[in-house]
Design an enzyme around this catalytic site. Structure first.
Site, mmCIF file in Angstrom:
data_model
loop_
_atom_site.group_PDB
_atom_site.id
_atom_site.type_symbol
_atom_site.label_atom_id
_atom_site.label_comp_id
_atom_site.label_asym_id
_atom_site.label_seq_id
_atom_site.Cartn_x
_atom_site.Cartn_y
_atom_site.Cartn_z
ATOM 1 N N GLY A 60 50.853 36.448 3.331
ATOM 2 C CA GLY A 60 51.527 37.589 3.931
ATOM 3 C C GLY A 60 51.786 38.715 2.952
ATOM 4 O O GLY A 60 50.924 39.092 2.152
ATOM 5 N N SER A 61 53.008 39.233 2.978
ATOM 6 C CA SER A 61 53.323 40.439 2.213
ATOM 7 C C SER A 61 53.400 40.240 0.708
ATOM 8 O O SER A 61 53.582 41.225 -0.023
ATOM 9 C CB SER A 61 54.624 41.053 2.725
ATOM 10 O OG SER A 61 54.400 41.710 3.956
ATOM 11 N N VAL A 62 53.245 39.025 0.222
ATOM 12 C CA VAL A 62 53.065 38.864 -1.228
ATOM 13 C C VAL A 62 51.822 39.646 -1.660
ATOM 14 O O VAL A 62 51.704 40.066 -2.812
ATOM 15 C CB VAL A 62 52.966 37.379 -1.615
ATOM 16 C CG1 VAL A 62 52.777 37.212 -3.119
ATOM 17 C CG2 VAL A 62 54.218 36.628 -1.171
ATOM 18 N N THR A 63 50.911 39.890 -0.722
ATOM 19 C CA THR A 63 49.745 40.741 -0.956
ATOM 20 C C THR A 63 50.158 42.100 -1.512
ATOM 21 O O THR A 63 49.426 42.705 -2.315
ATOM 22 C CB THR A 63 48.972 40.944 0.366
ATOM 23 O OG1 THR A 63 48.689 39.681 0.959
ATOM 24 C CG2 THR A 63 47.682 41.716 0.153
ATOM 25 N N LYS A 64 51.307 42.596 -1.110
ATOM 26 C CA LYS A 64 51.739 43.936 -1.524
ATOM 27 C C LYS A 64 51.894 44.043 -3.043
ATOM 28 O O LYS A 64 51.655 45.108 -3.621
ATOM 29 C CB LYS A 64 53.045 44.307 -0.823
ATOM 30 C CG LYS A 64 52.881 44.566 0.669
ATOM 31 C CD LYS A 64 54.197 44.913 1.330
ATOM 32 C CE LYS A 64 53.998 45.389 2.770
ATOM 33 N NZ LYS A 64 53.449 44.367 3.665
#
Length: 372
Positions: A60-64
């Site tokens: 998920g937003s760990v991609t950011k």
């Protein structure tokens, strides 16, 4: 010892999260030279296959954090200016006065005022990222939809603004990170996912991390189950899903070992320069998903644990899966955790998520893992 790990305590705390209602979860915890990996529950509710700590997982937003690192490396090389207006680079996507007033920094720390595009491509979600009056129907309608990035950005830019650019408080919006992906493409001539893979993931030596190219998760993985605030009962398997709806904002697949390696290198100044890391740790108040306020930096935020130590990291969720990575400021203690159920909290009459035993069990495991 301050940094010692207690495997029995870690295993027991992880098992408690499973008992509270998570089908399966797995983690890697590091303290100095000590490494513990553990798992609890099952990877597949139908077959009972046990979960293991080496599985790949949608983070998920760990991609950011990865996307931010790619952008900041271009800032360091002079190809992007952090406080330049985004309209300088992407006038066709953020035109006119908004393009002139929103900077690259504002995209990264969610102070651009740009709205979330997800409710416009998933109509049943309505007010998401605030839970509010939502239904999960659109999740199934678009399980295999291949979304166009530019069209999603256009929906977010055209939506009513959720704040004034550069104000002291922001609103979390994936529109910002789709624009950062478009910025990477514009500046480098390479699609964002390919550029992040080459310049961040491969540079960091991450062997089990990458962007999916189809709805399947490559390699060994667990199934992930979505509850959508108690509206999906029993929780539904969303492990096969086209992730084009989030791309460089939240589509990455990784392992807990790779996430710990990435954040360890990041805090050591081996992914971006020390000056860029300092910028990542300058925070603003951001209204985030499900009515939470967080102190958000540049793709990084403080993870709060009882005790005097400061931890940095990022969490993430997809339909069905959750992740949290955190590392102490001195790099000597860290945790990466993956779990296979999301949005287990029922909503009250005002649309706010209510407490659930999973919340307390996860917080307890986090305290044990990070020494709080």
């Amino acid at each position: 010892m301050r940094n010692s790990l207690d495997p029995a305590q870690l295993n027991a705390a992880l098992e408690e999260v499973h008992r509270a209602g998570i089908p399966g979860l797995f983690a890697e915890v590091r303290a100095g030279d000590q490494v513990w990996r553990g798992a609890a529950g099952v990877a597949d509710l139908d077959t009972g296959r046990p979960v293991t700590a080496d599985l790949r997982h949608r983070v998920g937003s760990v991609t950011k954090t990865f996307t931010t690192a790619a952008v900041l490396r271009l800032v360091e090389s002079g190809e992007i200016e952090l406080d330049a207006p985004v309209g300088r680079y992407l006038p066709e996507l953020v035109p006119g006065e908004r393009g002139a007033s929103i900077t690259v920094r504002m995209l990264i720390n969610h102070t651009s005022g740009l709205a979330e595009y997800l409710p416009y491509i998933y109509p049943s979600l309505k007010g998401f990222p605030v839970a509010g009056d939502t239904r999960p129907d659109s999740l199934d309608d678009h399980r295999f939809t291949r979304f166009d990035t530019v069209e999603m950005i256009e929906k977010g830019v055209a939506a009513p603004a959720v704040g004034t650019p550069g104000s002291g408080q922001g609103v979390y919006s994936n529109t910002n990170y789709l624009l950062l992906g478009a910025l990477l493409l514009k500046v480098t001539g390479t699609p964002a996912e390919e550029y992040i893979t080459r310049d961040v993931i491969e540079r960091a030596g991450l062997r089990d991390t990458g962007f999916p190219t189809d709805p399947q998760i490559d390699g060994p993985h667990a199934r992930i189950y979505e509850s959508w605030f108690g509206m999906i009962e029993p929780a539904r398997d969303y492990s096969v899903y086209d992730m084009s709806f989030v791309g460089p904002a939240a589509a990455l697949v990784s392992t807990v070992a790779d996430l710990n390696r990435f954040f360890r290198l990041l805090l050591a100044g081996e992914i971006v320069a020390a000056s860029s890391l300092a910028e990542m740790q300058r925070t603003v108040r951001v209204f985030s998903q499900e009515s939470k306020i967080i102190d958000y930096g540049l793709g990084l935020y403080p993870v709060h644990v009882s005790g005097p130590n400061t931890f940095w990291g990022h969490g993430g969720s997809v339909w069905g899966g959750g992740t949290l990575a955190a590392i102490r400021a001195d790099g000597e203690r860290q945790m990466a955790l993956a779990f296979t159920r999301q949005r287990w909290n029922a909503l009250d009459a005002d649309g706010r998520p209510q407490p659930h035993p999973i919340d307390a069990a996860l917080a307890a495991f986090q305290r044990v893992a990070l020494g709080g």
